[in-house]
Scaffold this active site. Structure first.
Site, PDB file in Angstrom:
ATOM      1  N   HIS A  36      31.272  18.804  37.288  1.00 40.82           N
ATOM      2  CA  HIS A  36      30.340  17.727  37.666  1.00 40.82           C
ATOM      3  C   HIS A  36      29.281  18.313  38.600  1.00 40.82           C
ATOM      4  CE1 HIS A  36      28.750  13.957  38.916  1.00 40.82           C
ATOM      5  NE2 HIS A  36      29.326  13.939  40.106  1.00 40.82           N
ATOM      6  N   ASN A  67      22.238  14.671  40.948  1.00 46.40           N
ATOM      7  CA  ASN A  67      23.506  14.125  40.477  1.00 46.40           C
ATOM      8  C   ASN A  67      23.218  12.939  39.557  1.00 46.40           C
ATOM      9  OD1 ASN A  67      25.944  12.879  40.121  1.00 46.40           O
ATOM     10  ND2 ASN A  67      26.552  12.910  42.285  1.00 46.40           N
ATOM     11  N   CYS A  91      31.122   8.627  38.335  1.00 50.16           N
ATOM     12  CA  CYS A  91      30.689   9.928  37.807  1.00 50.16           C
ATOM     13  C   CYS A  91      31.647  10.504  36.771  1.00 50.16           C
ATOM     14  CB  CYS A  91      30.504  10.929  38.939  1.00 50.16           C
ATOM     15  SG  CYS A  91      29.349  10.373  40.175  1.00 50.16           S
TER      16      CYS A  91
END
Ligand code: UT7
Length: 359
Positions: free
Chosen positions: A248, A278, A110
Site C-alpha cells: 500500500h 495515498n 485502504c
C-alpha cells in the site's frame, strides 16, 4: 481451481496538485511533505469515483481480451462511492455493459481492493463464479479537511481494476491474510461523515478527518508485517520466495520500514506514492499497473502485497503471476476532458476550510 489475474487497467485523473500548490493555502512545504512522506504530487479528480472506475475497468477488460458480458461479478472496493444507495458497483456495471454480472461495494478503507480481491478469488476457487472484475478506486480528496495540513497533504485520487479468470493452474492470489487491529477505529475516522443514523443528522458536507498519524504509522507497520508473515505461512512460502513486493502506498517511510523488516531489497519494492499520494483502495491496482508498464513484473513472478487502512484494517496476499505481462488488447476509454486546475477543482472545499478555521 485458481483465479488468475488476466487483465489490469488504471485511471489517474489529469489535474495535478503539487506540494508547492498545497503550500499556497496551507502552512506546509515541499521539503516537509517529501522528506516525511515521499509524496511529490497527487492527481485530483474532476469526476465521481464510478467514472474513474469505469475507465480503469474498460482498460482491464480489454487487457484480458474478454467481453464485459462474460463477467459474473464486479466488486468495487472504495470508501468514496458516488452514493451509498444504490451501490456504485451498479453504476460501473451499467457503464461498462457487464449485463450478466452481480455487483457490490466493499468498504474496508485502504484495504478495500485487497479484501475484494480475496473475496472474488475465493468465489472463483469455490466454483460459484468464473470471471470477476475487482476494482479499487477512490476520490479521497472529496473527504479531506483542507484546513488540516497533517492529513490534507497525504492523499490523492485514482485507482484501477483487475480481471480474474478461473484456471486450473496455480496462479493469482494463492493465499491471503485479512485482519483488523482491535480498538484502533478512532485513529483514522470521519465522525461527521454522511448520515449518522444514530444521531439522525445531515450536514452541508465539508468533513473533518480524525487522524493520529504516528499511531497509524506504528500500527500499519506492525499489522502489515504480521499479515505478510501469515500470508507466507498459509502459502508455504518464505520471504526468500518473493520476487517483487507491492505494498500500500501511504508513506515511503512506512514502505521502507516494512521492507526492512521483511528483508526485501528496495530494488524489488514498488514505490509510486511520489506520483499519486495515498489513493487508499486505489494504490495497489495503480501500483500493479505501473509495475507492469515499467516491466518490473515478469512472467511467473511471485508477488507479495500488503495493505492497511481505517479500521484499522490490514491484509497481505501472495500473488503468482502468469505468463502474460502485456495486454491482449487496448481500450480507448478515458475520462471526460477537465478544464480546471487542481486548485480550481478544490477551491470550494478550500474556501469552506478557511471559513471554518476563521482565516
Ligand atoms: O492509509 C492510511 C493513511 N494514514 C497514514 O498514512 C498515516 C501514517 N502516518 C504518517 O504517514 C506520518 O505520521 C505523517 C506523515 C502523518 C506525519 O509524519 P511524522 O513524522 O509522524 O510527523 P509528526 O506528526 O510528528 O509532526 C512533526 C511536526 C509537527 O510539528 P511540531 O509539533 O514538531 O512543531 C507537526 O505539527 O510536523 C508538523 N506538521 C507539518 N508541518 C508541515 C504536520 N503536518 C505538517 C505538514 N507540513 N503538512
Amino acid at each position: 481451481m485458481y483465479a488468475e489475474i488476466t487483465g489490469w487497467g488504471k485511471c489517474a485523473p489529469p489535474a495535478i496538485l503539487t506540494n508547492d500548490d498545497l503550500a499556497t493555502f496551507l502552512d506546509t512545504s515541499d521539503e516537509w511533505i517529501y522528506t516525511r512522506t515521499g509524496i511529490k504530487r497527487r492527481h485530483i479528480s474532476h469526476v465521481p469515483c464510478s467514472e474513474m472506475a469505469r475507465v480503469g475497468s474498460e482498460h482491464a477488460i480489454a487487457c484480458a481480451g474478454i467481453d464485459p458480458t462474460e463477467l459474473d461479478l464486479v466488486i468495487l472496493g472504495t470508501t468514496t462511492p458516488d452514493q451509498f444507495i444504490p451501490n456504485s458497483a451498479s453504476t460501473v456495471i451499467n457503464a461498462i455493459g457487464a449485463s450478466n454480472a452481480a455487483g457490490f461495494d466493499v468498504n474496508s478503507a485502504c484495504t478495500s481492493f485487497l479484501y475484494s480481491l480475496n473475496i472474488a478469488t475465493d468465489m472463483i476457487k469455490a466454483g460459484s463464479i468464473k470471471t470477476a472484475l475487482v476494482i479499487g478506486v477512490e476520490k479521497t480528496t472529496r473527504l479531506l479537511d483542507w484546513g488540516k495540513r497533517e492529513s490534507a497533504v497525504l492523499f490523492g485520487d485514482g485507482g484501477g481494476a483487475v480481471v480474474l479468470q478461473a484456471t486450473q493452474e496455480p496462479l493469482g492470489l494463492l493465499g491471503a491474510k485479512l485482519s483488523l487491529v482491535p480498538h484502533t477505529r478512532e485513529m483514522l475516522s470521519m465522525p461527521e461523515f454522511g448520515v449518522d443514523l444514530s444521531h439522525q443528522q445531515q450536514h452541508d458536507f465539508y468533513p473533518s478527518l480524525t487522524f493520529e498519524g504516528q499511531e497509524i504509522f506504528k500500527n500499519a507497520v506492525k499489522g502489515m508485517h504480521e499479515a505478510c508473515k501469515d500470508a507466507l505461512t498459509k502459502t508455504g512460502l518464505t520471504q526468500d520466495d518473493i520476487d517483487f513486493f507491492v505494498p500500500h502506498q501511504a508513506n515511503v517511510r512506512i514502505i521502507k520500514t516494512l521492507a526492512k523488516r521483511m528483508a526485501f531489497d528496495m530494488d524489488n519494492v514498488m514505490v509510486c506514492v511520489n506520483e499519486y499520494g495515498n489513493c487508499s483502495a486505489g494504490t495497489i491496482p495503480l501500483s500493479l499497473c505501473d509495475a507492469l508498464e515499467a516491466g518490473r513484473i515478469k512472467p511467473g513472478m511471485t508477488l507479495l502485497t500488503a495493505s492497511f487502512g481505517a479500521g484499522l484494517t490490514c491484509g497481505a496476499g501472495v500473488i503468482k503471476w502468469g505468463e502474460r505481462t502485456t495486454p491482449i488488447a487496448t481500450s480507448e476509454a478515458k475520462l471526460p476532458p477537465c478544464n480546471q486546475t487542481a486548485i480550481e477543482i478544490l477551491q470550494p472545499a478550500i474556501d469552506a476550510a478557511k471559513e471554518k478555521y476563521g482565516e
